[in-house]
Design an enzyme around this catalytic site. Structure first.
Site, PDB file in Angstrom:
ATOM      1  N   LYS A  77      29.025 101.099  14.132  1.00  0.00           N
ATOM      2  CA  LYS A  77      29.054 100.180  15.361  1.00  0.00           C
ATOM      3  C   LYS A  77      29.430  98.905  14.975  1.00  0.00           C
ATOM      4  CE  LYS A  77      25.882  98.847  19.050  1.00  0.00           C
ATOM      5  NZ  LYS A  77      24.455  99.117  19.593  1.00  0.00           N
ATOM      6  N   SER A 152      24.374 100.642  24.413  1.00  0.00           N
ATOM      7  CA  SER A 152      25.427  99.694  23.942  1.00  0.00           C
ATOM      8  C   SER A 152      26.282 100.477  22.775  1.00  0.00           C
ATOM      9  CB  SER A 152      24.967  98.372  23.559  1.00  0.00           C
ATOM     10  OG  SER A 152      24.244  98.311  22.222  1.00  0.00           O
ATOM     11  N   SER A 176      19.856 101.878  23.018  1.00  0.00           N
ATOM     12  CA  SER A 176      21.240 101.981  23.060  1.00  0.00           C
ATOM     13  C   SER A 176      21.843 103.087  21.957  1.00  0.00           C
ATOM     14  CB  SER A 176      21.842 100.647  22.359  1.00  0.00           C
ATOM     15  OG  SER A 176      21.983  99.766  23.203  1.00  0.00           O
TER      16      SER A 176
HETATM   17  N1  GLN Z   1      20.485  98.576  27.631  1.00  0.00           N
HETATM   18  C1  GLN Z   1      19.266  97.709  26.755  1.00  0.00           C
HETATM   19  C2  GLN Z   1      19.828  96.357  27.030  1.00  0.00           C
HETATM   20  O1  GLN Z   1      20.926  96.110  27.635  1.00  0.00           O
HETATM   21  C3  GLN Z   1      19.270  98.312  25.359  1.00  0.00           C
HETATM   22  C4  GLN Z   1      20.223  97.614  24.597  1.00  0.00           C
HETATM   23  C5  GLN Z   1      20.170  97.968  23.261  1.00  0.00           C
HETATM   24  O2  GLN Z   1      19.387  98.823  22.917  1.00  0.00           O
HETATM   25  N2  GLN Z   1      20.823  97.513  22.175  1.00  0.00           N
HETATM   26  O3  GLN Z   1      19.291  95.389  26.273  1.00  0.00           O
END
Ligand code: GLN
Length: 483
Positions: A77, A152, A176
């Site tokens: 990532k 994400s 994410s």
């Molecule tokens: N969807 C969540 C957010 O927008 C989690 C994101 C993540 O785990 N990095 O913050």
């Protein structure tokens, strides 16, 4: 085809000299060349560099050395630092930034003989649930390119689901890793907070962030987790005895397993098709001797609101370092303050600016007690509620995502709807619990994920149970309809 093999099989073949690391790497690079213009999973692939790494690994194998992941390509990532390879966090503010060091997890990959094949797309600074907040491109779901892979870590999930890499790394602050794993029909694992080093991960919400692996099976995912884990003096939150052991993975049994099903995650918030798939999976597990009991966990209803105070509060502080001086490009303004606000104003995307503002507000004098302090108290209650459930049950089970993969653009105009998708995954981050998503069925021909969460440091037990569940539910073998 080499790209269809598991990481475990690939490493065994390279170790025995059946195939070379160069051949394995070439096969994956060719598949990326064929598919990624449509899927958009990768932000950066450097063919020559990947082959250079593979050649070095082949020399290592010839000399009789080699780690657990010899010759296995791993996608990383793009919020994880890679020496000499761009790390942008999918943000214009880090465009062109090349870190002078490897994150601990990347160093561990290299030591284990893995090939860092490329950097994958994400929502900018990992803020989002659809991969649509990337400043550079959308990633498309391998099961249906009109749909989101989730976020994400959407690029990492899409890369593994489409066989452009057997394994990848993601980060999970509120879901994410698990959420895109569910939407792409693969396994995603967020270990106990502190068992995998965060050194070199670009921080979002430091008290919640955790790096973890994606794979197409529990066996592969556990293998990667074991390589990544272990105490790291460079991360002050790294746990002392933190190695995740993957031996004994296949010894678990489902008989007598006690599973809690929180009533808050089996109600109206969950789409009917997702519910049907999960209920069918649960019936199968009950036939194998698992006892599943509904429990009341009222704190879960406060998870999303609590998270969306704590995570932005930490982000507002963490992202202060992006000032146009130390990293990435600078936009000229009037004087130092002018440069600073022009750079941040022009180069951060909308969602990132929104979160920095919300977080700054929640931490400001007069509001700190009403928002941030209160959110921390609720966080404590959530963790305590889970801990008390773990005194009577082995794990908590729920859907991973309330819906299957949605159309790109469909939820973009409704940021609250997107945030509500984190409902099932947030609690594990609040308490630092190990949690994973594994495929458990289909709805509308799209994969449905099951989320399993265990007590702190119960990572091995969680993986063992997930392995047994994977054997009892043969969904993992279905692959996306790709050439
Ligand atoms: N969807 C969540 C957010 O927008 C989690 C994101 C993540 O785990 N990095 O913050």
């Amino acid at each position: 085809m080499l790209t269809q093999l598991s990481a475990t099989e690939l490493a065994a073949k390279v170790r025995s000299g059946d195939v070379s690391a160069v051949e394995v790497t070439e096969a994956h690079l060719d598949r990326i060349a064929k598919l990624d213009s449509e899927l958009g999973a990768y932000l950066h692939v450097d063919r020559e560099e990947a082959l250079r790494q593979a050649t070095a690994v082949d020399a290592m194998v010839k000399a009789g050395n080699g780690g657990f992941l010899v010759g296995v390509p791993v996608a990383v990532k793009d919020n994880i630092s890679t020496l000499g390879m761009p790390t942008t966090c999918a943000s214009r503010i880090l465009e062109g930034y090349v870190p002078p060091f490897d994150a601990t997890v990347v160093a561990k990959l290299k030591e284990a003989g893995a090939i860092v094949i490329g950097k994958t797309n994400l929502d900018e600074f990992a803020m989002g649930t659809s991969c649509e907040n990337s400043a550079f491109q959308d990633t498309h779901n391998p099961w249906d390119p009109d749909r989101s892979p989730g976020g994400s870590s959407g690029g990492s999930a899409a890369a593994v689901a489409s066989e452009m890499a057997p394994l990848s790394l993601g980060s999970d602050t509120g879901g994410s890793i698990r959420m895109p794993a569910a939407l792409c029909g693969i396994v995603g694992f967020k270990p106990t907070y502190g068992r995998i080093s965060r050194y070199g991960l670009v921080a979002f919400g430091s008290s919640l962030d955790q790096i973890g692996p994606f794979g197409r099976s529990i066996e592969d995912t556990a293998l990667l987790a074991s390589v990544l884990s272990g105490h790291d003096p460079l991360d002050s939150t790294s746990l002392p005895d933190s190695a995740i052991r993957s031996e004994g993975l296949k010894d678990g049994s489902l008989k007598g397993l006690k599973v809690a099903l929180p009533k808050q995650l089996f109600g109206a918030a969950i789409n009917a098709g997702v519910m049907d798939a999960l209920e069918m999976a649960i019936e199968n597990l009950e036939r194998e001797g698992v006892s599943c009991t509904q429990v009341d966990m009222p704190s879960i209803d406060y998870g999303v609101t609590t998270y969306y105070i704590i995570a932005p509060a930490e982000a507002s502080s963490n992202l202060a370092r992006f000032d146009g001086v130390r990293f990435g490009p600078q936009v000229q303004g009037d004087g130092h303050i002018g440069n600073f606000s022009a750079t941040r104003g022009k180069l951060f995307g909308h969602e990132v600016k929104l979160r920095v503002m919300v977080g700054t507000y929640a931490l400001s004098a007069g509001y700190y007690d009403a928002f941030y302090h209160r959110a921390q108290q609720v966080r404590g209650l959530m963790a305590a509620e889970f801990e008390s459930v773990f005194r009577s049950y082995d794990l908590v089970m729920s859907p991973t995502s309330p819906i299957v993969a949605f159309k790109l653009g469909e939820l973009k105009q409704d940021p609250m709807a997107l945030k509500m998708l984190d409902l099932c995954t947030i609690p594990a981050n609040m308490g630092g619990f190990p949690s994973l998503s594994l495929p458990c069925g289909f709805s509308q021909d799209l994969p449905v994920g099951m989320c399993l969460t265990g007590p702190v440091n119960g990572d091995e037990r969680l993986l063992q149970t997930a392995y047994a569940i994977e054997q009892a539910l043969p969904w993992g073998h279905r692959r996306p309809p790709l050439p």
